[in-house]
Design a protein around this motif. Structure first.
Motif, PDB file in Angstrom:
ATOM      1  N   LEU A 148       0.879  -1.397  -0.090  1.00 44.03           N
ATOM      2  CA  LEU A 148       0.054   0.087   0.043  1.00 44.03           C
ATOM      3  C   LEU A 148       0.848   1.219   0.042  1.00 44.03           C
ATOM      4  CD1 LEU A 148      -2.752   1.499   0.418  1.00 44.03           C
ATOM      5  CD2 LEU A 148      -2.382   1.238   2.679  1.00 44.03           C
ATOM      6  N   CYS A 149       0.845   2.072  -0.886  1.00 47.40           N
ATOM      7  CA  CYS A 149       1.542   3.212  -1.107  1.00 47.40           C
ATOM      8  C   CYS A 149       0.821   4.392  -0.988  1.00 47.40           C
ATOM      9  CB  CYS A 149       2.436   3.314  -2.630  1.00 47.40           C
ATOM     10  SG  CYS A 149       3.354   1.796  -2.834  1.00 47.40           S
ATOM     11  N   SER A 150       0.989   5.504  -0.052  1.00 49.26           N
ATOM     12  CA  SER A 150       0.469   6.748  -0.100  1.00 49.26           C
ATOM     13  C   SER A 150       1.482   7.534  -0.541  1.00 49.26           C
ATOM     14  CB  SER A 150      -0.130   7.086   1.504  1.00 49.26           C
ATOM     15  OG  SER A 150       1.208   7.131   2.087  1.00 49.26           O
ATOM     16  N   PHE A 151       0.691   8.825  -1.347  1.00 50.57           N
ATOM     17  CA  PHE A 151       1.834   9.552  -2.303  1.00 50.57           C
ATOM     18  C   PHE A 151       1.032  10.950  -2.162  1.00 50.57           C
ATOM     19  CE2 PHE A 151      -1.203   7.968  -5.180  1.00 50.57           C
ATOM     20  CZ  PHE A 151      -1.546   9.118  -5.921  1.00 50.57           C
ATOM     21  N   GLN A 152       1.853  11.904  -2.648  1.00 44.53           N
ATOM     22  CA  GLN A 152       1.379  13.283  -3.080  1.00 44.53           C
ATOM     23  C   GLN A 152       2.026  13.641  -4.251  1.00 44.53           C
ATOM     24  OE1 GLN A 152       2.765  16.164   0.086  1.00 44.53           O
ATOM     25  NE2 GLN A 152       0.826  15.668   0.984  1.00 44.53           N
ATOM     26  N   TYR A 153       1.417  14.297  -5.214  1.00 42.16           N
ATOM     27  CA  TYR A 153       2.166  14.466  -6.483  1.00 42.16           C
ATOM     28  C   TYR A 153       3.040  15.691  -6.381  1.00 42.16           C
ATOM     29  CZ  TYR A 153      -1.932  12.388  -8.790  1.00 42.16           C
ATOM     30  OH  TYR A 153      -2.671  11.397  -9.536  1.00 42.16           O
ATOM     31  N   SER A 154       4.194  15.751  -7.340  1.00 44.79           N
ATOM     32  CA  SER A 154       5.143  16.709  -7.134  1.00 44.79           C
ATOM     33  C   SER A 154       5.316  17.484  -8.355  1.00 44.79           C
ATOM     34  CB  SER A 154       6.413  15.797  -6.814  1.00 44.79           C
ATOM     35  OG  SER A 154       7.543  16.786  -6.510  1.00 44.79           O
ATOM     36  N   LYS A 155       6.226  18.433  -8.581  1.00 46.72           N
ATOM     37  CA  LYS A 155       6.283  19.062  -9.673  1.00 46.72           C
ATOM     38  C   LYS A 155       7.774  18.977 -10.192  1.00 46.72           C
ATOM     39  CE  LYS A 155       2.796  22.594  -8.862  1.00 46.72           C
ATOM     40  NZ  LYS A 155       2.637  24.193  -8.571  1.00 46.72           N
ATOM     41  N   PRO A 156       8.147  18.944 -11.489  1.00 45.35           N
ATOM     42  CA  PRO A 156       7.110  18.983 -12.622  1.00 45.35           C
ATOM     43  C   PRO A 156       6.200  17.647 -12.685  1.00 45.35           C
ATOM     44  CG  PRO A 156       9.350  18.413 -13.468  1.00 45.35           C
ATOM     45  CD  PRO A 156       9.448  18.728 -12.050  1.00 45.35           C
ATOM     46  N   LYS A 157       5.135  17.709 -13.264  1.00 43.83           N
ATOM     47  CA  LYS A 157       4.177  16.675 -13.406  1.00 43.83           C
ATOM     48  C   LYS A 157       4.608  15.309 -13.720  1.00 43.83           C
ATOM     49  CE  LYS A 157      -0.437  15.244 -15.099  1.00 43.83           C
ATOM     50  NZ  LYS A 157      -1.387  15.726 -15.715  1.00 43.83           N
ATOM     51  N   TYR A 158       5.702  15.328 -14.881  1.00 41.75           N
ATOM     52  CA  TYR A 158       6.204  14.199 -15.271  1.00 41.75           C
ATOM     53  C   TYR A 158       7.843  14.429 -15.390  1.00 41.75           C
ATOM     54  CZ  TYR A 158       1.892  13.934 -17.762  1.00 41.75           C
ATOM     55  OH  TYR A 158       0.492  13.769 -18.021  1.00 41.75           O
ATOM     56  N   LEU A 159       8.278  12.976 -14.952  1.00 38.94           N
ATOM     57  CA  LEU A 159       9.848  12.799 -14.999  1.00 38.94           C
ATOM     58  C   LEU A 159      10.440  13.228 -16.286  1.00 38.94           C
ATOM     59  CD1 LEU A 159      10.584  10.073 -12.317  1.00 38.94           C
ATOM     60  CD2 LEU A 159      10.712  12.592 -11.925  1.00 38.94           C
ATOM     61  N   ARG A 160      11.371  13.721 -16.673  1.00 34.96           N
ATOM     62  CA  ARG A 160      12.030  13.860 -18.076  1.00 34.96           C
ATOM     63  C   ARG A 160      13.053  13.466 -18.103  1.00 34.96           C
ATOM     64  NH1 ARG A 160       7.678  13.296 -21.242  1.00 34.96           N
ATOM     65  NH2 ARG A 160       6.024  15.135 -20.936  1.00 34.96           N
ATOM     66  N   ASP A 161      14.393  14.093 -17.338  1.00 33.57           N
ATOM     67  CA  ASP A 161      15.415  14.039 -17.576  1.00 33.57           C
ATOM     68  C   ASP A 161      16.208  13.201 -16.530  1.00 33.57           C
ATOM     69  OD1 ASP A 161      15.518  15.976 -19.536  1.00 33.57           O
ATOM     70  OD2 ASP A 161      15.475  17.876 -18.215  1.00 33.57           O
ATOM     71  N   SER A 162      15.496  12.177 -16.124  1.00 34.35           N
ATOM     72  CA  SER A 162      16.148  11.161 -15.184  1.00 34.35           C
ATOM     73  C   SER A 162      17.063  10.256 -15.737  1.00 34.35           C
ATOM     74  CB  SER A 162      15.039  10.438 -14.363  1.00 34.35           C
ATOM     75  OG  SER A 162      14.345  11.586 -13.767  1.00 34.35           O
ATOM     76  N   SER A 163      17.998   9.568 -15.068  1.00 35.81           N
ATOM     77  CA  SER A 163      18.586   8.704 -15.921  1.00 35.81           C
ATOM     78  C   SER A 163      17.879   7.229 -16.211  1.00 35.81           C
ATOM     79  CB  SER A 163      19.982   8.144 -14.823  1.00 35.81           C
ATOM     80  OG  SER A 163      19.470   7.468 -13.732  1.00 35.81           O
ATOM     81  N   ASP A 164      18.433   6.492 -17.100  1.00 37.19           N
ATOM     82  CA  ASP A 164      17.577   5.214 -17.233  1.00 37.19           C
ATOM     83  C   ASP A 164      17.437   4.355 -16.242  1.00 37.19           C
ATOM     84  OD1 ASP A 164      16.403   3.507 -19.280  1.00 37.19           O
ATOM     85  OD2 ASP A 164      18.285   2.069 -18.932  1.00 37.19           O
ATOM     86  N   ASN A 165      18.663   4.155 -15.310  1.00 39.37           N
ATOM     87  CA  ASN A 165      18.482   3.310 -14.327  1.00 39.37           C
ATOM     88  C   ASN A 165      17.620   3.958 -13.065  1.00 39.37           C
ATOM     89  OD1 ASN A 165      20.443   1.212 -15.007  1.00 39.37           O
ATOM     90  ND2 ASN A 165      22.201   2.339 -14.151  1.00 39.37           N
TER      91      ASN A 165
END
Length: 470
Positions: free
Chosen positions: A312-329
């Motif tokens: 069971l995961c509880s979360f909050q949204y973060s900004k920016p909305k989408y992850l773009r420049d993260s490494s592949d790993n």
């Protein structure tokens, strides 16, 4: 004379050992051909370490690992085997896909399809798999950026006890008599996941409150119940947005996937269900989803970290909305819940934190404590990727951390095998002994490789810093 006897004894032993060693490849090949991959992998591991750099044993070891679901290891060994084997690109693609290496899988599928005969019995299946890989790559382009408040792991059978606590605005959710029931805030409408008496399929229906009792179940339209199974319908307080999960869907990511649709009260119709993106969906089973606006947090349930347990995961949204420049790993581990970015402002109760530490080691990271340290020299220590100036050194550091993770897993497995050896009957100890010896070799290899990569990261960062000074 004594020396002569020793030489003769040595030659006799050497001549006896040659045919014994020669039997190993033949026996391993026979086991592999017979589909006994669990036995074959033990011999191929020995041959792989006995003949370092051998393309054949890298290939066969990788094939065994792929067949046994050891996909991370299979990617490494199939990559090592080079390009001499005609099916190698196909097997590498199929090993890369379950590890979320979709770019690699796509490249390998295209490489194999380009060179393979169109009449090959694997050709059409590989085309379908390539299309699926391209679909997953599109999903990777809209991975939502969230931070976690808590993650709690529990046995699947105890799910009714671990449904999330929601605010009164959300109404009530429960599992009763094998049915999932979501009742709205006013208590006059509820959505139910139930088993159809005729077909046994899990369907979604709706009920209205009539004085002191509920109406009969009104099964929702086919566009909602079009899949093999449906479950966990939850209507949001807006009275329009409906979340539910479905099993084995054509556009899904695998297993159970979470969908969203919109209800039109004026026409009593629903929009075509839309698949939620990652990280809420994955190639594992992803079930309940809701976002409690009054509480400012959402929940979802998944089994992606352990097929036999739910999280069971509880979360909050973060900004920016989408992850773009993260490494592949990072992206792969983020989706698989191997890397969990925790919310820095959250503070769990002591008992709750203890439960997280016990069931999910990834959620037990303290914000103040760095996850790793890299000592460059007596006066400089790095504790985050933001410290690096050299991109090459940063990538090398990520490789080092990946190796440390593999090393931890190997040591954990080794400890389990050693405990099992003490309790195992005599006829099982031989196999456990071989596994222990092999794992000890793997641990030493991973440690040496990790040390080599760590030093390489330091070298690259130091060279970049010195060049910058000059």
């Amino acid at each position: 004379m004594k020396k002569f006897v020793q030489i003769v004894s040595f030659l006799a032993l050497f001549c006896w050992a040659i045919p014994l060693q020669a039997q190993d490849p033949g026996k391993a090949d026979k086991l592999f051909t017979d589909g006994n991959y669990s036995a074959a992998i033990q011999l191929y591991r020995q041959l792989y370490h006995r003949h370092p750099g051998s393309a054949l044993y890298s290939y066969r070891l990788g094939r065994c690992e792929q067949e046994l679901g050891m996909y991370e290891e299979a990617v490494v060994h199939l990559t090592e085997s080079g390009t001499r084997y005609s099916l190698r690109a196909l097997w590498l693609a199929r090993a890369a896909f379950p590890t979320y290496r979709f770019e690699l899988a796509k490249t390998m599928y295209e490489e194999w399809l380009h060179s393979a005969d169109t009449t090959h019995h694997q050709y059409k299946k590989a085309q379908v798999e390539l299309a699926r890989t391209e679909q997953m790559l599109r999903y990777m382009n809209r991975v939502e950026n969230i931070v976690y408040l808590d993650t709690i792991s529990f046995p699947s059978a105890t799910l009714p006890k671990h449904l999330p606590s929601i605010s009164p605005d959300m109404g009530k959710i429960e599992i009763r008599d094998g049915m999932f029931i979501s009742t709205n805030q006013r208590g006059d409408r509820r959505y139910i996941a139930f088993s159809c008496p005729k077909t046994g399929r899990r369907l979604i229906g709706k009920q209205e409150r009539l004085l002191d009792e509920w109406s009969s179940i009104d099964t929702l339209p086919e566009m909602i119940n079009q899949f093999k199974e449906q479950d966990f319908p939850i209507l949001m307080p807006d009275g329009v947005t409906l979340y539910f999960c479905a099993k084995d869907t054509t556009d899904g990511m695998g297993g159970w996937d979470i969908y969203m649709t919109k209800y039109n009260p004026a026409t009593n119709t629903y929009l075509m269900p839309e698949l939620l993106g990652m990280p809420f969906n994955s190639m594992a089973d992803d079930k309940l989803f809701l976002y409690d606006e009054s509480a400012g947090k959402g929940f979802f349930i998944t089994n992606r970290t352990n097929p036999n347990r739910l999280m069971l995961c509880s979360f909050q949204y973060s900004k920016p909305k989408y992850l773009r420049d993260s490494s592949d790993n990072y992206m792969r581990e983020y989706i698989q819940l191997r890397t969990i970015p925790l919310f820095s402002g959250h503070s769990s109760s002591a008992s709750h934190t203890a439960a997280i530490v016990e069931t999910n080691k990834w959620a037990a990271v303290e914000e103040e404590k760095p996850e790793w340290t890299l000592i460059l020299n007596d006066s400089t220590t790095y504790t985050s990727f933001a410290d690096f100036r050299s991109n090459e050194a940063k990538e090398t550091m990520q490789t080092y951390l990946d190796l440390l993770l593999q090393l931890d897993e190997a040591n954990e497995q080794l400890a389990q095998y050693r405990v099992a050896f003490q309790e195992a009957p005599a006829d099982e100890r031989t196999l456990l002994k071989d596994l222990i010896l092999q794992l000890e070799l793997d641990v030493r290899r991973l440690f040496n490789e990790a040390e080599k990569v760590r030093k390489e990261a330091i070298r690259k960062e130091t060279e970049w810093a010195n060049a910058e000074i000059k």
